[in-house]
Write a protein that holds these residues in place. Structure first.
Motif, PDB file in Angstrom:
ATOM      1  N   LYS A 127      -6.523 -10.616   2.953  1.00  0.00           N
ATOM      2  CA  LYS A 127      -6.026 -10.408   1.584  1.00  0.00           C
ATOM      3  C   LYS A 127      -5.155 -11.572   1.141  1.00  0.00           C
ATOM      4  O   LYS A 127      -4.404 -12.129   1.928  1.00  0.00           O
ATOM      5  CB  LYS A 127      -5.194  -9.105   1.507  1.00  0.00           C
ATOM      6  N   GLY A 184       0.815  -1.215   0.000  1.00  0.00           N
ATOM      7  CA  GLY A 184       0.000   0.000   0.000  1.00  0.00           C
ATOM      8  C   GLY A 184       0.842   1.256   0.000  1.00  0.00           C
ATOM      9  O   GLY A 184       1.802   1.364   0.759  1.00  0.00           O
ATOM     10  N   ASN A 204       0.658  -2.146  -4.739  1.00  0.00           N
ATOM     11  CA  ASN A 204      -0.513  -1.308  -4.498  1.00  0.00           C
ATOM     12  C   ASN A 204      -1.671  -1.791  -5.360  1.00  0.00           C
ATOM     13  O   ASN A 204      -1.489  -2.060  -6.550  1.00  0.00           O
ATOM     14  CB  ASN A 204      -0.183   0.152  -4.836  1.00  0.00           C
ATOM     15  N   ASP A 205      -2.865  -1.895  -4.781  1.00  0.00           N
ATOM     16  CA  ASP A 205      -4.033  -2.344  -5.558  1.00  0.00           C
ATOM     17  C   ASP A 205      -4.381  -1.347  -6.658  1.00  0.00           C
ATOM     18  O   ASP A 205      -4.625  -1.725  -7.789  1.00  0.00           O
ATOM     19  CB  ASP A 205      -5.259  -2.495  -4.640  1.00  0.00           C
ATOM     20  N   TRP A 260      -5.210  -2.456   5.178  1.00  0.00           N
ATOM     21  CA  TRP A 260      -5.318  -3.682   4.380  1.00  0.00           C
ATOM     22  C   TRP A 260      -5.880  -4.810   5.238  1.00  0.00           C
ATOM     23  O   TRP A 260      -5.357  -5.110   6.309  1.00  0.00           O
ATOM     24  CB  TRP A 260      -3.951  -4.067   3.802  1.00  0.00           C
ATOM     25  N   ASP A 280      -1.570  -4.436  -8.616  1.00  0.00           N
ATOM     26  CA  ASP A 280      -1.531  -5.829  -8.152  1.00  0.00           C
ATOM     27  C   ASP A 280      -1.018  -5.861  -6.718  1.00  0.00           C
ATOM     28  O   ASP A 280       0.185  -5.896  -6.470  1.00  0.00           O
ATOM     29  CB  ASP A 280      -0.639  -6.690  -9.053  1.00  0.00           C
ATOM     30  N   GLY A 281      -1.950  -5.855  -5.773  1.00  0.00           N
ATOM     31  CA  GLY A 281      -1.560  -5.918  -4.370  1.00  0.00           C
ATOM     32  C   GLY A 281      -1.708  -7.304  -3.778  1.00  0.00           C
ATOM     33  O   GLY A 281      -1.593  -7.475  -2.564  1.00  0.00           O
ATOM     34  N   ASP A 282      -1.969  -8.312  -4.629  1.00  0.00           N
ATOM     35  CA  ASP A 282      -2.286  -9.645  -4.097  1.00  0.00           C
ATOM     36  C   ASP A 282      -1.150 -10.660  -4.218  1.00  0.00           C
ATOM     37  O   ASP A 282      -1.111 -11.643  -3.495  1.00  0.00           O
ATOM     38  CB  ASP A 282      -3.530 -10.205  -4.805  1.00  0.00           C
TER      39      ASP A 282
END
Length: 472
Positions: free
Chosen positions: A87, A18, A41-42, A83, A66-68
């Motif tokens: 997740k 993030g 970061n999403d 967050w 792409d935060g995953d």
């Protein structure tokens, strides 16, 4: 990943989850310590790209949109507090045995030897006010201090900056506490507990458990609210250092080991010689601004933490007198035709609105917004006797309307559908129509603001502007 000296961080692969308020300072600090930092970061919006460019110029890798996915060779994740624990990134970290810290945990680990003690505050409502009162009291005692944490001043900046502090007044959210396993405060307070952020924590039990982490390892005092048994239960469950005491605060007459109110005075029966028989006057109720019941409770909690740190009684009085509350916290805007207009836009949940409504005898209530999963029956049932009328705004106003129909059917209700910028002016005009001299028109929405406004500040500003137009 021990004490956080430079030798520990050189070449360590750290992923910062993030961008945002905490992510950018965390990435900069870690990069400055020699870590190899990747930020995930999403979002991939203009603001995120701007922040990414700033970090990439320093040599930080940034992955937007792409935060995953867990970056290869990650040895530690430092996450933004918001967050959610469920997740996919954290599931991947768990499977790979990679620890996850929040920004507060990182700040705690990066403290220099002999660094300032932390006096920590959490609770569903009142955190910011209490921390600011505490900092004002500590300053009055001549201590080098700052109000930091979830309050706008980054803990990382306070810990890594050049300024030297004696003690920090630290506001901590349940999110921050969730990701701060090794935090050990000098003393801490949980002000109250009411359902909030349950979508994030998953349950009330998990929310309370994260709040209770603030007491772990306390050295001197665990401060709790005698009117809220859940806060005392958290003290009982906490693993504290030998000799640490439970200290209660109450709006009534205090018992031994408590702070409370006697005949218009704030008094201490916890940090005095022979507390079975003695009490120390700290301040007058009139020294607390505004002297609404929940704000007096905030002042007692702040005083308890300051006294735990050894602050003299005179500094408590001076600190409370010097304190000025932030905007949009039960702020008196104006009197128009004998009616008081009060802005408590900061009352973004039912617990805060309940405290606000309890401060006035006859109220025209402006409420509504985003409910965030809250229900309003208990709030409305408790306030029904004080309500002259209600004006409802915002996306989830039907939930409030239904609660009013069930528990206060005789109270006149105006339901405003419009959500444009003029809606608040119309709400204030409708409230004026319902109000009588001696009433208070109270903006205490019990809901978040983001359906109609950028934040609760903008909502409060719109209310104050509308009131000024009435007065004109």
């Amino acid at each position: 990943m021990g004490s956080g000296q430079v030798t520990d961080w050189q070449g360590k692969h750290v992923t910062v989850a993030g961008l945002g308020v905490s992510g950018v300072p965390a990435a900069k600090a870690l990069h400055g310590l020699g870590a190899r930092v990747t930020v995930v970061n999403d979002g991939d919006d203009a603001r995120a790209r701007e922040q990414a460019a700033e970090l990439e110029a320093l040599g930080v890798t940034v992955r937007l949109g792409d935060g995953d996915t867990l970056p290869d060779s990650t040895e530690l994740i430092v996450t933004a507090p918001g967050w959610k624990p469920d997740k996919p990134l954290f599931a991947a970290a768990d499977a790979a045995g990679v620890p996850v810290w929040g920004d507060v945990e990182l700040a705690w680990r990066l403290r220099k030897p002999g660094a300032a003690d932390w006096l920590a505050v959490t609770g569903t409502n009142g955190k910011t006010t209490t921390v600011q009162m505490l900092a004002s009291i500590l300053e009055a005692a001549g201590l080098r201090t700052a109000a930091v944490g979830n309050i706008g001043v980054s803990l990382l900046d306070a810990v890594l900056g050049d300024e030297e502090y004696d003690v920090l007044a630290v506001e901590l959210s349940s999110y921050q506490l969730h990701w701060a396993p090794s935090l050990r405060a000098h003393s801490a307070a949980v002000l109250n507990l009411a359902p909030d952020h349950l979508d994030w924590h998953g349950s009330m039990e998990a929310y309370a458990r994260d709040k209770g982490r603030i007491y772990e390892g306390n050295r001197i005092a665990c401060v709790y609210n005698t009117a809220d048994k859940a806060t005392e239960d958290l003290v009982r469950e906490a693993d504290v250092e030998e000799g640490c005491r439970a200290v209660g605060f109450t709006l009534g007459t205090p018992g031994p080991s408590q702070l409370g109110v006697v005949e218009g005075l704030l008094v201490d029966r916890a940090f005095v010689e022979n507390r079975q028989k003695n009490a120390q006057e700290l301040a007058e109720v009139a020294d607390v601004k505004p002297a609404a019941p929940h704000n007096i409770a905030n002042a007692l909690a702040a005083a308890a933490l300051a006294r735990a740190y050894g602050v003299p009684a005179g500094a408590v009085r001076e600190g409370l007198r010097n304190f000025r509350p932030d905007a949009h916290r039960i702020a008196h805007v104006a009197d128009v035709d004998g009616v008081a207009y009060v802005d408590d836009s900061k009352a973004t949940n039912t617990h805060a609105a309940q405290a606000s409504l309890a401060a006035y005898d006859s109220v025209v209530w402006i409420a509504g917004g985003l409910a965030k999963g809250a229900t309003f029956d208990e709030l409305v049932a408790g306030a029904a006797g004080r309500l002259r009328g209600a004006v409802l705004i915002g996306k989830d106003r039907a939930l409030l309307r239904e609660a009013l129909a069930r528990h206060a059917p005789e109270v006149p209700v105006v339901d405003l559908e419009r959500t444009d910028t003029g809606a608040m002016l119309q709400a204030v005009q409708e409230a004026r129509r319902l109000a009588r001299p001696g009433d208070t028109v109270l903006l205490a929405p019990a809901c978040a603001s983001m359906d109609m406004f950028a934040n609760y500040n903008k909502r409060g500003d719109a209310f104050a502007q509308a009131v000024r137009e009435l007065g004109a």
